[in-house]
Design a protein around this motif. Structure first.
Motif, PDB file in Angstrom:
ATOM      1  N   ASP A 175     -14.849  -9.245  -5.442  1.00  0.00           N
ATOM      2  CA  ASP A 175     -13.879  -9.480  -6.517  1.00  0.00           C
ATOM      3  C   ASP A 175     -13.946  -8.396  -7.587  1.00  0.00           C
ATOM      4  N   ARG A 198      -3.033  -4.150   5.352  1.00  0.00           N
ATOM      5  CA  ARG A 198      -3.784  -3.840   4.137  1.00  0.00           C
ATOM      6  C   ARG A 198      -3.506  -2.410   3.684  1.00  0.00           C
ATOM      7  N   GLY A 201      -0.188  -2.409   1.939  1.00  0.00           N
ATOM      8  CA  GLY A 201      -0.315  -3.095   0.661  1.00  0.00           C
ATOM      9  C   GLY A 201      -1.001  -2.243  -0.391  1.00  0.00           C
ATOM     10  N   THR A 207      -2.795  -3.224  -4.391  1.00  0.00           N
ATOM     11  CA  THR A 207      -3.634  -4.415  -4.367  1.00  0.00           C
ATOM     12  C   THR A 207      -4.166  -4.652  -2.959  1.00  0.00           C
ATOM     13  N   VAL A 208      -5.221  -5.467  -2.878  1.00  0.00           N
ATOM     14  CA  VAL A 208      -5.796  -5.844  -1.592  1.00  0.00           C
ATOM     15  C   VAL A 208      -6.427  -7.228  -1.751  1.00  0.00           C
ATOM     16  N   THR A 209      -6.503  -7.960  -0.665  1.00  0.00           N
ATOM     17  CA  THR A 209      -7.146  -9.275  -0.695  1.00  0.00           C
ATOM     18  C   THR A 209      -8.646  -9.108  -0.533  1.00  0.00           C
ATOM     19  N   GLN A 214      -9.219 -13.674  -3.112  1.00  0.00           N
ATOM     20  CA  GLN A 214      -8.522 -13.313  -4.347  1.00  0.00           C
ATOM     21  C   GLN A 214      -7.842 -11.961  -4.191  1.00  0.00           C
ATOM     22  N   ARG A 215      -6.663 -11.827  -4.799  1.00  0.00           N
ATOM     23  CA  ARG A 215      -5.939 -10.553  -4.787  1.00  0.00           C
ATOM     24  C   ARG A 215      -6.442  -9.699  -5.939  1.00  0.00           C
TER      25      ARG A 215
END
Length: 254
Positions: A175, A198, A201, A207-209, A214-215
């Motif tokens: 995170d 990914r 994105g 952004t990435v997960t 969580q993003r």
């Protein structure tokens, strides 16, 4: 932060003698920047020369991938190296690669740490400063490629070196935006479709997960494609094709 263009980098020249780990020839037809092993975690003189020649032929930028002196552990073992010694060894690796880059009609265009050194300089101010000192010894204009928010990029920026942030589509993130350590379940993402999504994105939305679901934001001017994973060449081609189809220009940062 999003970019109208993104660089694709991969670790190349990661062999020694008759042993080869990466498919350098094929990856050089996909990537725009080559992180060339400089003999400390992998690579040797003949391999460095060959990769530099092929990269120069294809217009791929040549980067020095510097490491702790750890051939047996592929540069992934934690080591404690005194700052003055580390700075000298970083400069030594850059200088060795520069010989072959210039012989090929190119030059070393940037520096990127590898493995344990890469992860160490995310948080370790002293080791980060030593790496930057080594870069300055070799060439005080070389860009430094690393993780956003790392002590390495902070030290490089403070020293007046150009800094370039990168992201990893095939590695899990915490995170806090750091990489989940190898060996942790799910640290390396093997699903090709997930890696491709990914990548797009990261380039389009910044952004990435994260591993937690969580993003999180990921500021990246360059995207790293690992060349030592199964099916690396095919995956790299998929990533580049999808990026271009999404309207993202794939071009070198240096």
């Amino acid at each position: 932060m999003t970019w109208a263009s993104i660089d694709l980098n991969a670790d190349l020249g990661e062999g020694f003698g008759r042993w080869r780990l990466t498919d350098d020839e094929e990856l050089l037809s996909v990537v725009t920047s080559a992180n060339v092993a400089c003999g400390f975690h992998a690579g040797d003189a003949a391999t460095m020369r060959r990769v530099c020649e092929r990269a120069a032929e294809r217009g791929v930028r040549i980067g020095a991938q510097v490491s702790y002196r750890d051939l047996a552990g592929f540069g992934r073992r934690a080591m404690d190296v005194p700052p003055l010694e580390l700075a000298a060894e970083v400069a030594y690796q850059i200088g060795a690669l520069e010989v072959f880059a210039r012989a090929a009609g190119a030059r070393v265009s940037y520096v990127k740490p590898h493995g344990a050194l890469y992860n160490r300089v995310v948080h370790d101010t002293e080791q980060a400063a030593a790496v930057v000192d080594g870069v300055l010894l070799a060439d005080d204009r070389l860009p430094v490629l690393g993780l956003p928010g790392s002590r390495l990029l902070e030290a490089a920026d403070k020293a007046g070196l150009p800094v370039v942030s990168e992201a990893f589509a095939d590695r899990a993130y915490t995170d806090e935006g750091t990489l989940v350590p190898r060996g942790t379940d799910g640290a390396v993402i093997a699903d090709a479709d997930a890696v491709v999504e990914r990548s797009v994105g990261i380039a389009r939305s910044g952004t990435v997960t994260a591993h937690s679901g969580q993003r999180i934001p990921v500021r990246a001017r360059s995207l790293c494609l690992h060349g030592d994973t199964p099916g690396a060449v095919g995956l790299a081609r998929q990533v580049r094709a999808r990026l271009e189809a999404a309207g993202v220009r794939v071009e070198a940062f240096a």
